[in-house]
Design an enzyme around this catalytic site. Structure first.
Site, PDB file in Angstrom:
ATOM      1  N   ARG A   1     -26.583 -27.496 -16.751  1.00 54.64           N
ATOM      2  CA  ARG A   1     -27.452 -27.264 -14.710  1.00 54.64           C
ATOM      3  C   ARG A   1     -26.649 -26.837 -14.281  1.00 54.64           C
ATOM      4  O   ARG A   1     -25.650 -27.834 -13.672  1.00 54.64           O
ATOM      5  CB  ARG A   1     -28.991 -27.977 -15.520  1.00 54.64           C
ATOM      6  N   THR A   2     -27.304 -26.166 -13.061  1.00 52.04           N
ATOM      7  CA  THR A   2     -25.821 -25.529 -11.762  1.00 52.04           C
ATOM      8  C   THR A   2     -27.313 -26.198 -11.011  1.00 52.04           C
ATOM      9  O   THR A   2     -28.184 -25.755 -10.864  1.00 52.04           O
ATOM     10  CB  THR A   2     -25.324 -24.456 -11.176  1.00 52.04           C
TER      11      THR A   2
ATOM     12  N   ASN B   1     -36.720 -43.919 -10.800  1.00 56.41           N
ATOM     13  CA  ASN B   1     -36.473 -44.961  -9.450  1.00 56.41           C
ATOM     14  C   ASN B   1     -37.933 -44.576  -8.564  1.00 56.41           C
ATOM     15  O   ASN B   1     -38.257 -43.213  -8.911  1.00 56.41           O
ATOM     16  CB  ASN B   1     -35.717 -44.399  -8.979  1.00 56.41           C
TER      17      ASN B   1
ATOM     18  N   GLU C   1     -33.715 -38.867  -0.193  1.00 58.72           N
ATOM     19  CA  GLU C   1     -34.947 -38.613   0.893  1.00 58.72           C
ATOM     20  C   GLU C   1     -34.735 -39.977   1.995  1.00 58.72           C
ATOM     21  O   GLU C   1     -34.874 -40.806   1.310  1.00 58.72           O
ATOM     22  CB  GLU C   1     -36.253 -38.125   0.618  1.00 58.72           C
TER      23      GLU C   1
HETATM   24  N1  LIG Z   1     -34.388 -35.927  -4.467  1.00 56.74           N
HETATM   25  C1  LIG Z   1     -34.527 -36.808  -4.852  1.00 56.74           C
HETATM   26  N2  LIG Z   1     -34.022 -36.770  -6.391  1.00 56.74           N
HETATM   27  C2  LIG Z   1     -33.741 -37.630  -7.376  1.00 56.74           C
HETATM   28  N3  LIG Z   1     -33.452 -37.865  -8.423  1.00 56.74           N
HETATM   29  C3  LIG Z   1     -33.659 -38.586  -8.925  1.00 56.74           C
HETATM   30  I1  LIG Z   1     -33.059 -38.935 -10.980  1.00 56.74           I
HETATM   31  N4  LIG Z   1     -34.008 -39.640  -8.018  1.00 56.74           N
HETATM   32  C4  LIG Z   1     -34.132 -38.883  -6.940  1.00 56.74           C
HETATM   33  C5  LIG Z   1     -35.210 -38.816  -5.298  1.00 56.74           C
HETATM   34  O1  LIG Z   1     -35.241 -39.978  -5.434  1.00 56.74           O
HETATM   35  N5  LIG Z   1     -35.321 -37.789  -4.746  1.00 56.74           N
END
Ligand SMILES: Nc1nc2[nH]c(I)nc2c(=O)[nH]1
Length: 269
Positions: free
Chosen positions: A90-91, A233, A191
């Site tokens: 993936r890009t 997460n 974020e």
């Molecule tokens: N934007 C964003 N992308 C992610 N990718 C993953 I793995 N965890 C996150 C996250 O908490 N936020």
């Protein structure tokens, strides 16, 4: 780069599809799957690998930015005789190579004949009932990149973009699956808690850095889309502890068995 203007991205996708047919010996593929972080094991469970090709040998694919993550493209045959193209290259939009490069794999998948595009990713969860390692069906997306893979006056309807038919198949395999609206942020930073609260306020349940732009391109190519997020997460501010990339990798590794089996069953349906 072969995708840079004045190239026609669809001609480049066709060239990539021809490379794949030649290199794998498989003329047509029925389903394509893009594997996001945590979904790597799914390939072996989906079926028997017919051929594995380094992505760099396919027109328009480049060496991925991720350390040690050699992008491969794999042709897998399911027990039902379906040919599945597994894209492990993936890009991401945050690599700043332009949207054409981000969606090239989807356009290539369509050019190989695939009518279904399964997009998987690792993402942050806003719903506090979710826990790290949980797979979630994507019901819709909010594209916060302010960009589009569509060029010119190509007005595409995005109703039912994450096909209800495919989500119903996934739910028949695992009725306990929850669903959520995926917000694509530009990244690569995670974020802030305030941005997560904004995403929540506008109807988002998942925050990530991929998928939405790919899904739009898949719809433009006439494909049905199924999206899965592995919640690795809880999004920033949802739980007290700060994000750690290590925790993200760990949660993905823990969940791999269950989500790969789920994906294999859904693709086999
Ligand atoms: N934007 C964003 N992308 C992610 N990718 C993953 I793995 N965890 C996150 C996250 O908490 N936020």
């Amino acid at each position: 780069h072969p995708l840079d203007p004045p190239a026609d991205p669809f001609a480049v996708a066709q060239a990539a599809a021809d490379d794949i047919a030649r290199l794998t010996g498989v003329e047509r593929h029925d389903v394509a799957v893009t594997l996001g972080s945590g979904w790597g094991k799914a390939a072996e469970l989906i079926g028997e690998t017919v051929a594995t090709v380094p992505a760099t040998e396919v027109t328009g694919f480049s060496r991925p930015a991720l350390e040690g993550h050699v992008g491969t493209i794999r042709s897998v045959r399911t027990p039902q005789g379906r040919h599945v193209l597994i894209i492990g290259a993936r890009t991401h939009y945050y690599e700043n190579h332009g949207v054409r490069r981000v969606v090239h794999s989807v356009r290539t998948a369509a050019a190989t004949g695939a009518r279904v595009m399964v997009l998987t990713n690792g993402a942050g969860g806003i719903k506090d009932t979710w826990s790290p390692g949980q797979p979630v069906l994507i019901s819709d997306h909010i594209n916060l990149t302010a960009d589009s893979p569509l060029e010119g006056a190509t007005f595409i309807d995005l109703t039912d973009l994450y096909a209800q038919r495919l989500r119903d198949i996934a739910l028949s395999v695992d009725p306990s699956l929850d669903s959520g609206v995926y917000c694509q942020f530009r990244g690569p930073h995670y974020e802030t808690p305030a941005e997560v609260q904004m995403a929540k306020a506008i109807g988002g349940d998942i925050v990530g850095m991929s998928t939405a732009l790919e899904a739009i391109a898949a719809r433009q190519a006439g494909m049905e889309v199924l999206g899965f997020s592995l919640i690795t997460n809880l999004a920033a501010g949802i739980s007290a502890d700060p994000l750690s990339h290590q925790e993200v990798i760990e949660a993905g590794r823990m969940a791999e068995g269950r989500i790969s089996a789920l994906l294999a069953e859904v693709v086999g349906k």
